[in-house]
Every structure is written in C-alpha cells, then in structure tokens.
Design a protein around this motif. Sequence first.
Motif, short mmCIF file in Angstrom:
data_model
loop_
_atom_site.label_atom_id
_atom_site.label_comp_id
_atom_site.label_asym_id
_atom_site.label_seq_id
_atom_site.Cartn_x
_atom_site.Cartn_y
_atom_site.Cartn_z
N VAL A 123 0.83 -1.20 0.00
CA VAL A 123 0.00 0.00 0.00
C VAL A 123 0.87 1.25 0.00
O VAL A 123 0.62 2.21 -0.76
N ASN A 124 1.92 1.28 0.83
CA ASN A 124 2.78 2.46 0.89
C ASN A 124 3.62 2.61 -0.36
O ASN A 124 3.98 3.72 -0.75
N MET A 125 3.92 1.50 -1.02
CA MET A 125 4.66 1.57 -2.28
C MET A 125 3.87 2.35 -3.33
O MET A 125 4.40 3.26 -3.99
N TYR A 126 2.60 2.03 -3.46
CA TYR A 126 1.78 2.72 -4.46
C TYR A 126 1.32 4.09 -3.97
O TYR A 126 1.08 4.99 -4.77
N GLY A 127 1.24 4.26 -2.67
CA GLY A 127 0.99 5.59 -2.14
C GLY A 127 2.14 6.52 -2.47
O GLY A 127 1.94 7.68 -2.84
N SER A 128 3.37 6.01 -2.36
CA SER A 128 4.56 6.80 -2.70
C SER A 128 4.58 7.17 -4.18
O SER A 128 4.99 8.28 -4.54
N ILE A 129 4.16 6.24 -5.03
CA ILE A 129 4.10 6.52 -6.46
C ILE A 129 3.14 7.68 -6.74
O ILE A 129 3.46 8.60 -7.50
N LEU A 130 1.98 7.66 -6.10
CA LEU A 130 0.99 8.71 -6.33
C LEU A 130 1.43 10.05 -5.75
O LEU A 130 1.17 11.11 -6.35
N ILE A 131 2.07 10.03 -4.59
CA ILE A 131 2.57 11.28 -4.01
C ILE A 131 3.68 11.86 -4.88
O ILE A 131 3.77 13.08 -5.07
N SER A 132 4.54 10.99 -5.42
CA SER A 132 5.60 11.45 -6.33
C SER A 132 4.98 12.12 -7.55
O SER A 132 5.49 13.14 -8.05
N VAL B 207 -6.51 12.06 0.80
CA VAL B 207 -7.30 11.22 -0.11
C VAL B 207 -6.48 10.05 -0.62
O VAL B 207 -6.95 8.91 -0.69
N ILE B 208 -5.22 10.32 -0.99
CA ILE B 208 -4.34 9.26 -1.48
C ILE B 208 -4.09 8.21 -0.40
O ILE B 208 -4.16 7.00 -0.65
N CYS B 209 -3.82 8.67 0.81
CA CYS B 209 -3.56 7.73 1.91
C CYS B 209 -4.79 6.88 2.22
O CYS B 209 -4.68 5.67 2.42
N LEU B 210 -5.95 7.51 2.22
CA LEU B 210 -7.19 6.77 2.49
C LEU B 210 -7.51 5.82 1.34
O LEU B 210 -7.94 4.69 1.55
N GLY B 211 -7.30 6.31 0.10
CA GLY B 211 -7.60 5.49 -1.07
C GLY B 211 -6.71 4.27 -1.17
O GLY B 211 -7.19 3.16 -1.41
N THR B 212 -5.41 4.47 -0.96
CA THR B 212 -4.50 3.33 -1.03
C THR B 212 -4.70 2.39 0.16
O THR B 212 -4.48 1.18 0.04
N SER B 213 -5.12 2.94 1.29
CA SER B 213 -5.39 2.09 2.45
C SER B 213 -6.52 1.11 2.19
O SER B 213 -6.59 0.04 2.80
N ALA B 214 -7.41 1.49 1.28
CA ALA B 214 -8.49 0.58 0.91
C ALA B 214 -7.94 -0.69 0.27
O ALA B 214 -8.60 -1.73 0.24
N GLY B 215 -6.70 -0.58 -0.21
CA GLY B 215 -6.05 -1.74 -0.80
C GLY B 215 -5.73 -2.83 0.20
O GLY B 215 -5.40 -3.96 -0.19
N THR B 216 -5.83 -2.53 1.49
CA THR B 216 -5.58 -3.55 2.50
C THR B 216 -6.59 -4.69 2.39
O THR B 216 -6.31 -5.81 2.82
N VAL B 217 -7.75 -4.40 1.82
CA VAL B 217 -8.75 -5.46 1.61
C VAL B 217 -8.17 -6.54 0.72
O VAL B 217 -8.37 -7.74 0.96
#
Length: 304
Positions: A97-106, A138-148
């Motif tokens: 999740v943090n890997m793709y969160g980092s991509i979106l923040i970049s 929004v990005i953090c919450l959105g990517t956190s949904a990936g925990t499912v």
Amino acid sequence: MNDTRADNSISTDVELFQLIMYTPTFTLGLLFNVMALSFLFFRVKKLSESTVYMIALIFLDTLLLFTLPFKIISYHLRDSWNLGSVFCSTLESLYFVNMYGSILISLCICVDRYIAIRHPFAAPTLRSTKKAAMICAVICLGTSAGTVSTFQLHGGGHISSCFHNFSKSTWENAGLFSALETTFFSSMAAMTFCTVQTVRCLRNRRKPDNPQTHTTRAETIVMTNLVAFLVCFTPYHIAYFVYFLVKNNIIHTSFQQVLRDIVQVTLCWANLNCCLDGVCYYFVLKESLEDPLQNSEKTAMRKL
C-alpha cells in the motif's frame, strides 16, 4: 507481487541479493528520511505545497522501510513463518500500500512543480497547502483501501510464509493486476509529460545575455527525480506484467522460474526509491537553506 512456487523454496541467489540490497536500503533510507523530516520540521519556517507533499512521501517511505527487516526474516524462515497471520498481512499491507501511495505522491509533487512553473498565473488558484494536505489525505485513504486485497493474498486461513507464496486466486485477480499496472504506467506518463514541460519552461526563462551551457540546479532536481522514479519502479512493473501473463497461461515460456526470480529482484530494486527520495529531498532542503539561489533560478527553486 510475489508468487507461489511448487517447492515453496526461495532461490539462494535471490535471497542473498535481497539481503545485500535491503540492509543498506533500510539503514540509509531511514537515516536520510529522518534527516529530511528534521529539516522540514525544524528549519523550514513556513510550509509550502511542495513541503506538504514531501512530508507525506517521506512518511509513506518510512513506513515501508520498517517492513524490510521482516521481509528479510520471512525469506530466511521460508515456510516457517511463526509471527502470526494477522501480523504478516499487516506487514504486507504496509509494504504494498505504501509503495503505491509513494508513487501517487511522487506524481503529485511532479504535477505541483509543473503547475507552479508552467502556469504561474493559475497556480495561486490551483495550489495551496490546504489542497495539498487534502490530496495527500485522499491518497492515503484510497491506497489504504487496498488492505482489503492484501489481506487476501494468501487466500485466507493460516499463513506459513510471508511476502511470498501467494495464492493462485491472487494471480488470477485481473482487477488487482490492472489497478496496480494502471496506477504506475499512468503516473509514469503524467510525470514524464510534466517533467519535460517544466524543463522546457525553465530553459526558456534563461536570460539571452547570459546563456548557460549546463543545466541549472532546478532542472537537475526535476530530471533527477524523474530518472530515479523510472529506474526504480519500471523494471518491476514490466517484470510483473510479463509474469502475470505467464501465470495465467496467456503467454507460454519454459523460463517461468527465471521470471519469478526477476520479479523478486526487481521488486527489491524498486525499494531503493525509498532511500533515493530521502537523499534527494534532504540535499534539496539543505542547499535551499544554506546556499540560496539567485535571480531566476532562485525563483524557480522556490516554486519547486
């Protein structure tokens, strides 16, 4: 993503490569991310849009870095993971999740620079620290949904190995595959476009009576960030794309094990981005505070 293997073993060469890579990545990445955060919190007097994104990026990178020691442990334990299924799934969630969160923040950092440099008159309307904070949330919450999805990587039930040996259903999940690949390649395309346009704009602003034969510091920073992003993440997503096709019998090859090792190695390589982000932004902040730029370059750097 990693893969399930018939004999449930890890290639010795890949395991050694991961140990060699993860140890300095964790140590140096944590060091430079902490140093960058220290500069942000104790030396920067006023937050800007860019610093808000930097804080979010460093936070996500640091969370991912904390999972690396457990990733090393998991490969060493092989099929004897005894730290609990929930703990394993939590670590995997933090990792992916943090890997793709980092991509979106970049991506956000790159777009923010593009707007500031390329569209200075629209920038005051489009940019603000509040908007940057909301986008990060929004990005953090959105990517956190990936925990499912990450909690289903092993198909449920007892987990005997962590970070690898994912279930067959995971590899048949075209939706998950499409989401991850689309996130990266669309981000890559957008970042490439924004970077090219930003560099062009910076070069056009050079004074005719003072031609420069070398790129300015601002241009170097913009290009370096893009190159680091591409070098770290592209090999893994290409390998993941090919391996997904092989696992689902869309293409056939006798080198499936080799591809599996390539996926492992390129995923390990992708984690270098956590270290490079910290190094880059630490020196950017350090230089901007200790050696202020002059004239148009100083203005451009402030906008970055």
